[in-house]
Design an enzyme around this catalytic site. Structure first.
Site, PDB file in Angstrom:
ATOM      1  N   PHE A  88       0.675   0.063  -0.984  1.00 45.08           N
ATOM      2  CA  PHE A  88       0.443  -0.534   0.328  1.00 45.08           C
ATOM      3  C   PHE A  88      -0.942  -0.147   0.835  1.00 45.08           C
ATOM      4  O   PHE A  88      -1.542   0.831   0.386  1.00 45.08           O
ATOM      5  CB  PHE A  88       1.520  -0.092   1.331  1.00 45.08           C
ATOM      6  CG  PHE A  88       1.515   1.384   1.626  1.00 45.08           C
ATOM      7  CD1 PHE A  88       0.782   1.899   2.685  1.00 45.08           C
ATOM      8  CD2 PHE A  88       2.254   2.269   0.847  1.00 45.08           C
ATOM      9  CE1 PHE A  88       0.783   3.264   2.966  1.00 45.08           C
ATOM     10  CE2 PHE A  88       2.264   3.626   1.117  1.00 45.08           C
ATOM     11  CZ  PHE A  88       1.526   4.134   2.173  1.00 45.08           C
ATOM     12  N   CYS A  89      -1.460  -0.952   1.765  1.00 43.52           N
ATOM     13  CA  CYS A  89      -2.742  -0.690   2.410  1.00 43.52           C
ATOM     14  C   CYS A  89      -2.698  -1.306   3.802  1.00 43.52           C
ATOM     15  O   CYS A  89      -1.652  -1.764   4.248  1.00 43.52           O
ATOM     16  CB  CYS A  89      -3.902  -1.229   1.582  1.00 43.52           C
ATOM     17  SG  CYS A  89      -3.790  -3.002   1.247  1.00 43.52           S
ATOM     18  N   THR A  90      -3.821  -1.343   4.487  1.00 42.36           N
ATOM     19  CA  THR A  90      -3.827  -1.761   5.889  1.00 42.36           C
ATOM     20  C   THR A  90      -3.373  -3.203   6.071  1.00 42.36           C
ATOM     21  O   THR A  90      -2.443  -3.496   6.827  1.00 42.36           O
ATOM     22  CB  THR A  90      -5.225  -1.581   6.504  1.00 42.36           C
ATOM     23  OG1 THR A  90      -5.663  -0.238   6.297  1.00 42.36           O
ATOM     24  CG2 THR A  90      -5.197  -1.891   7.996  1.00 42.36           C
ATOM     25  N   ILE A 108       0.338  -2.766   6.090  1.00 44.10           N
ATOM     26  CA  ILE A 108       0.931  -1.925   7.135  1.00 44.10           C
ATOM     27  C   ILE A 108       0.990  -2.675   8.461  1.00 44.10           C
ATOM     28  O   ILE A 108       1.974  -2.573   9.213  1.00 44.10           O
ATOM     29  CB  ILE A 108       0.111  -0.628   7.307  1.00 44.10           C
ATOM     30  CG1 ILE A 108       0.067   0.162   5.998  1.00 44.10           C
ATOM     31  CG2 ILE A 108       0.693   0.226   8.429  1.00 44.10           C
ATOM     32  CD1 ILE A 108      -1.031   1.205   5.972  1.00 44.10           C
ATOM     33  N   GLY A 121      -3.362  -5.596   3.179  1.00 44.92           N
ATOM     34  CA  GLY A 121      -2.899  -6.195   1.936  1.00 44.92           C
ATOM     35  C   GLY A 121      -3.967  -6.443   0.891  1.00 44.92           C
ATOM     36  O   GLY A 121      -3.658  -6.584  -0.291  1.00 44.92           O
TER      37      GLY A 121
END
Length: 335
Positions: A181-183, A210, A185
């Site tokens: 996951f990241c901020t 996120i 995508g």
């Protein structure tokens, strides 16, 4: 919301062979509608964060989607009380998020999307390794429970971390299922594509990142702990995308909590616990003079723009588009 600014974060991996030709018309279209921020164009697609009047943002999004290649472009929305960017920039890049590894085709090689509504079930599985692909300073203020922090300073360090952790004894060694996951995508599109080139078949990533999770999943059901770092003057957001408590250190650009700002090592605009003792006396004097001008501008209810030329530090190459504009806006009086 008539006095607020709509912020739109967007990206799409898609082949744009004529990306250089798109720059000037897109810049003119945005400027004509008082839209500011940064858009990155590359052969592999588009990435950006823009802000402006709602009508202007809607017009820019519609303009982009008129291109058949961008018809399915998705974006995430939030609101700001004032314009978080000074100007509009459209930049031409080799990559829309820099990993530095050739032939990683995220448009066709990315892992499996997992909807925010289904994310909890996946990461609750003890056989799934959950990896936070963001940089260490972002992870430091919030992440998912049980997630692995690669402790990278830049996304370009991520491939080496994968290689190291794929060896015997590493957190990825022998693991069949990996969730990332990241901020928003975009990094996960590339990170999962990279893992697939390294022989990992069952790789998943959080659709919308996120931000979409915090917007979608009720707080009482959430596995998220802390705040989510964002690359604009809001600094952080929490559940429901409500603005968090963090501010920026104007000297080193690190996020600061309330406790950080109560530290004896914190001097507004000059130093914080992360950078205290790391600047020369000449730099400290310059920071203090800059802060004096910021306070004077604030007293006049103006934004202190002149310090942009003093800011040489750049955001990490993996930062979402808009981060470079955020570097400029971070040194302005907080809105």
């Amino acid at each position: 919301m008539s006095n607020q600014y709509l912020v739109a974060a967007l990206y799409k991996f898609v082949h744009l062979s004529d990306f250089a030709d798109l720059r000037a018309p897109l810049l003119a279209f945005c400027e004509a509608r008082d839209v500011r921020g940064t858009l990155l164009l590359a052969e592999e697609g588009i990435n950006g964060t823009i802000a402006g009047p709602e009508q202007g943002i809607r017009a820019v999004l519609a303009h982009l989607r008129q291109d058949p290649r961008l018809a399915s472009l998705e974006h995430k929305e939030s609101w700001a009380d004032s314009q978080p960017f000074y100007r509009m920039k459209v930049k031409l890049k080799r990559e829309i998020v820099t990993m530095g590894v050739p032939n990683i085709h995220a448009a066709t090689m990315a892992g499996q999307y997992v909807r925010p509504e289904d994310w909890n079930e996946l990461i609750d599985d003890p056989d799934v390794v959950v990896v936070d692909t963001r940089n260490d300073y972002e992870v430091s203020i919030g992440t998912f429970a049980g997630a692995v922090n690669p402790k990278t300073a830049s996304f370009t360090e991520f491939p080496e971390w994968v290689k190291e952790q794929s060896r015997e004894g590493g957190v990825l060694h022998g693991k069949a299922r990996i969730a990332m996951f990241c901020t928003g995508g975009i990094r996960c599109e590339k990170s999962t594509a990279y893992l697939r080139t390294q022989g990992f078949d069952n790789v998943y990533h959080l659709e919308g990142g996120i931000l979409k999770y915090l917007e979608t999943v009720p707080e009482e059901n959430s596995r998220w702990n802390g705040q989510c770092f964002v690359f604009d003057e809001r600094v952080s957001v929490g559940h429901g995308l409500r603005q968090g408590e963090y501010t920026f250190c104007r000297a080193c650009r690190m996020p600061l909590s309330l406790a950080d700002r109560e530290s004896p090592m914190y001097e507004e605009g000059v130093s914080c616990p992360s950078c205290h003792g790391k600047h020369t006396e000449e730099q400290l004097q310059r920071f203090r003079e800059r802060q004096k001008q910021v306070l004077l501008a604030r007293a006049r209810r103006q934004r202190h723009i002149g310090v942009r030329a003093q800011q040489k530090a750049q955001p990490g190459p993996d930062a979402p588009a808009g981060a470079e504009a955020a570097v400029e806006s971070r040194v302005a009086a907080r809105h």
